[in-house]
Design an enzyme around this catalytic site. Structure first.
Site, mmCIF file in Angstrom:
data_model
loop_
_atom_site.group_PDB
_atom_site.id
_atom_site.type_symbol
_atom_site.label_atom_id
_atom_site.label_comp_id
_atom_site.label_asym_id
_atom_site.label_seq_id
_atom_site.Cartn_x
_atom_site.Cartn_y
_atom_site.Cartn_z
ATOM 1 N N SER A 139 12.760 -10.503 44.994
ATOM 2 C CA SER A 139 12.672 -11.961 45.016
ATOM 3 C C SER A 139 11.571 -12.397 44.064
ATOM 4 O O SER A 139 10.710 -11.596 43.671
ATOM 5 C CB SER A 139 12.343 -12.439 46.437
ATOM 6 O OG SER A 139 11.941 -13.799 46.450
ATOM 7 N N TYR A 152 6.877 -11.393 54.469
ATOM 8 C CA TYR A 152 8.122 -11.191 53.724
ATOM 9 C C TYR A 152 7.774 -11.002 52.248
ATOM 10 O O TYR A 152 8.307 -10.107 51.581
ATOM 11 C CB TYR A 152 9.057 -12.380 53.907
ATOM 12 C CG TYR A 152 10.303 -12.331 53.040
ATOM 13 C CD1 TYR A 152 11.381 -11.538 53.398
ATOM 14 C CD2 TYR A 152 10.394 -13.088 51.872
ATOM 15 C CE1 TYR A 152 12.526 -11.481 52.604
ATOM 16 C CE2 TYR A 152 11.527 -13.043 51.079
ATOM 17 C CZ TYR A 152 12.592 -12.238 51.446
ATOM 18 O OH TYR A 152 13.724 -12.193 50.644
#
Length: 246
Positions: A139, A152
């Site tokens: 990401s 995360y």
């Protein structure tokens, strides 16, 4: 790398980027296997679709991984591409009573540690192929952490680092290519809590970018705003960090 006539496994593909990627790859004449923890969700996902097989499997459970490897070996006999897409995320901020340890433990196990195990267990099948690839989905937060998904972000940063070392190691004595997909915010069930429904890009666009990137042998595939943020990060890290945390 040519993506046709291949056997491809995508984890966490009951919806979102994983499922859209599976559909596109199946339409190109590949045999696609999708996994997830919820059998009913997987069953619904593959209804009416050709060349896609659903296998219920939890990548955080060692016995599930063992059974998945055995089943794919027995039923398909080969594996050309492994796409590590499964992930979990907790929305919270660091502070008193945030239960950060518990949240981080789950995220690191699913998003990072389980990927290492899965890749290692499938290396014998992948190594036997003339063309093979591993794709780790990270990401934009792997280099620009976001305060409301702190651990995360940590897990994706760890996966990004692992991807680099895995690529360099496998290049020494195998033909396995290692790719990394770095999307921005995407409109999926996964991102509803952080504004994905309003501000996220369609998952089909990310899926297409992934396939294009693999076929063009782009080792790091930055999608949409992720590329702009990466370029800004290279020149002005603080400004990039402030933008993504608005």
């Amino acid at each position: 790398m040519i993506l046709s006539g291949k056997t491809i496994l995508i984890t966490g593909a009951g919806s979102g980027i994983g499922l859209d990627t599976a559909k596109l790859l199946a339409s190109k004449g590949n045999r696609v296997i999708i996994t997830g923890r919820k059998p009913e969700k997987l069953k619904k996902a593959v209804e009416g679709l050709e060349n896609i097989t659903a296998m219920t499997s939890d990548i955080t459970v060692a016995e599930d991984v063992k059974e998945l490897v055995a089943r794919i070996t027995a039923e398909f006999g080969s594996l050309n591409v492994l796409i590590n897409n499964a992930a979990v995320s907790s929305v919270y901020s660091h502070g008193q009573n945030s239960e950060a340890f518990e949240k981080a433990t789950e995220e690191l196990l699913t998003n990072y540690l389980s990927v290492i195990r899965l890749n290692e267990k499938f290396l014998p099948l992948l190594s036997a192929q003339t063309e093979a690839a591993i794709v780790n989905v990270t990401s934009v937060v792997s280099f620009l952490p976001v305060g409301i998904i702190p651990t995360y972000s940590d897990s994706k940063a760890a996966l990004h680092s692992y991807t680099i070392t895995l690529r360099r190691t496998l290049a020494k004595d195998t033909s396995i290519r290692v790719f990394e997909l770095l999307p921005p915010l995407v409109n999926t069930e996964f991102t509803k809590a952080i504004g994905g429904e309003t501000n996220g890009m369609p998952p089909i666009q990310v899926a297409q970018a992934l396939i294009d990137g693999i076929e063009n042998n782009e080792e790091e595939i930055y999608v949409g705003a992720a590329k702009e943020l990466y370029n800004l990060y290279a020149s002005n890290p603080l400004e990039a960090l402030n933008i993504i945390n608005q």
